[in-house]
Design an enzyme around this catalytic site. Structure first.
Site, PDB file in Angstrom:
ATOM      1  N   ASP A   1      -1.348   6.262  -5.346  1.00  0.00           N
ATOM      2  CA  ASP A   1      -2.372   7.296  -5.536  1.00  0.00           C
ATOM      3  C   ASP A   1      -1.845   8.304  -6.541  1.00  0.00           C
ATOM      4  OD1 ASP A   1      -3.978   6.437  -3.085  1.00  0.00           O
ATOM      5  OD2 ASP A   1      -2.026   6.888  -2.212  1.00  0.00           O
TER       6      ASP A   1
ATOM      7  N   GLU B   1       0.178  -0.581  -4.684  1.00  0.00           N
ATOM      8  CA  GLU B   1      -0.911   0.392  -4.857  1.00  0.00           C
ATOM      9  C   GLU B   1      -0.296   1.775  -4.750  1.00  0.00           C
ATOM     10  OE1 GLU B   1      -4.138   3.120  -3.072  1.00  0.00           O
ATOM     11  OE2 GLU B   1      -2.129   2.629  -2.369  1.00  0.00           O
TER      12      GLU B   1
ATOM     13  N   HIS C   1       0.823  -1.198   0.000  1.00  0.00           N
ATOM     14  CA  HIS C   1       0.000   0.000   0.000  1.00  0.00           C
ATOM     15  C   HIS C   1       0.863   1.256   0.000  1.00  0.00           C
ATOM     16  CE1 HIS C   1      -2.709   2.907   2.293  1.00  0.00           C
ATOM     17  NE2 HIS C   1      -3.402   2.622   1.202  1.00  0.00           N
TER      18      HIS C   1
ATOM     19  N   GLU D   1      -4.713   3.985  -8.032  1.00  0.00           N
ATOM     20  CA  GLU D   1      -5.865   4.696  -7.487  1.00  0.00           C
ATOM     21  C   GLU D   1      -5.878   6.112  -8.055  1.00  0.00           C
ATOM     22  OE1 GLU D   1      -6.389   4.904  -3.176  1.00  0.00           O
ATOM     23  OE2 GLU D   1      -7.823   6.536  -3.490  1.00  0.00           O
TER      24      GLU D   1
ATOM     25  N   HIS E   1      -0.599  11.045  -2.163  1.00  0.00           N
ATOM     26  CA  HIS E   1      -1.910  10.729  -1.593  1.00  0.00           C
ATOM     27  C   HIS E   1      -2.792  11.941  -1.328  1.00  0.00           C
ATOM     28  CE1 HIS E   1      -4.792   9.832   1.655  1.00  0.00           C
ATOM     29  NE2 HIS E   1      -4.896   8.657   1.057  1.00  0.00           N
TER      30      HIS E   1
END
Ligand code: G3P
Ligand code: MG
Length: 261
Positions: free
Chosen positions: A45, A43, A16, A117, A58
């Protein structure tokens, strides 16, 4: 629209924001460390600079994770390139705030799959999706798994128009009552949800509907085992059809050691 159905598989353990428990989140260092720690998927952002360049970060604001201040979307790419994103973690001073292009290069070099994401600043959904999709078309290595997800469901709809064959995950907190209608509406093969609130009953229903289930953010190995449907001795009792397909964790090495994968 793509006809593909069924779970869009990534990995049981997804790093993450990279191995963000041990290196600054969403940096090349954290992604590289995730690979060093044995992860096969990460993952990140993604949002865009004032001049429309995708960056991996993020928050809307730069303050928490970088040496910059204010909204990322109000700075040019050239300004963002000068920031230190290694702030707050000893040994990482000078770590750049990465452009998505640099991240794609690293993931290709390390053979890592990706849950990208889409995190647009409110009002910049179209520009953000267009910029990300352009880069995916130009340089994402087709042999590596890629799944888009977003809390901004309108962004998922735009991504679907632009790149229908890139699978999507509906990103939610708790599972909404109308999950079936929502995943249908946005053409999502996965649902990515908060692991803290997912129940075994919901897990069964989502799996029966043919959805991939990925839970964030799971740093406790025992919680990871429960969600993945692993009880007791994994080799003897793991039922591959029960539980979620994968979890997002800040500590991929710790979880892999516990789960024996
Ligand atoms: O995509 C899973 C997870 O990253 C969603 O929440 O706030 O960590 O981006 P957040
Ligand atoms: Mg995220």
């Amino acid at each position: 629209m793509s006809d593909a159905t069924g779970p869009a598989l990534l990995a049981r353990i997804i790093a993450h924001r990279g191995a963000s428990g041990d290196a600054p989140e969403n940096t090349l260092a954290a992604l590289s460390l995730a690979a060093d720690h044995g992860a096969s998927c990460v993952e990140i952002d993604v949002s865009i600079s004032a001049d429309g360049i995708p960056f991996v970060h993020h928050d809307d604001k730069l303050d928490r994770c970088t040496s910059g201040q204010g909204l990322l979307c109000e700075h040019s790419a050239a300004e963002l390139d000068l920031l230190d994103a290694g702030k707050g973690m000893p040994g990482y001073s000078g770590e750049p705030l990465p452009r998505l292009t640099a991240v794609f290069d690293l993931l290709q070099a390390r053979g890592l799959g990706l849950n990208l994401e889409i995190k647009p600043r409110k009002g910049l959904e179209r520009e953000t999706v267009d910029a990300i999709c352009a880069l995916v078309e130009e340089r994402w290595p087709a042999h590596l798994p890629l799944v888009f997800s977003s809390f901004s469901w309108s962004s998922l709809a735009m991504a679907r128009e632009r790149l229908p064959d890139t699978p999507r995950g509906l990103l939610v907190g708790a599972i909404p009552d109308d999950w079936q209608a929502l995943t249908d509406t946005y053409g999502c093969r996965n649902i990515h949800c908060d692991g803290a609130s997912l129940t075994p009953q919901q897990t069964r229903e989502l799996r029966q509907a043919g959805l991939g289930i990925y839970c964030y953010t799971v740093n406790d190995p025992e919680q990871a085992a429960r969600l993945l449907g692993i009880s007791g001795e994994q080799s003897a009792e793991h039922d591959a059809t029960a539980g979620v397909h994968g979890i997002f964790t800040d500590y991929p090495k710790r979880l892999a050691e516990y789960l024996g994968t």
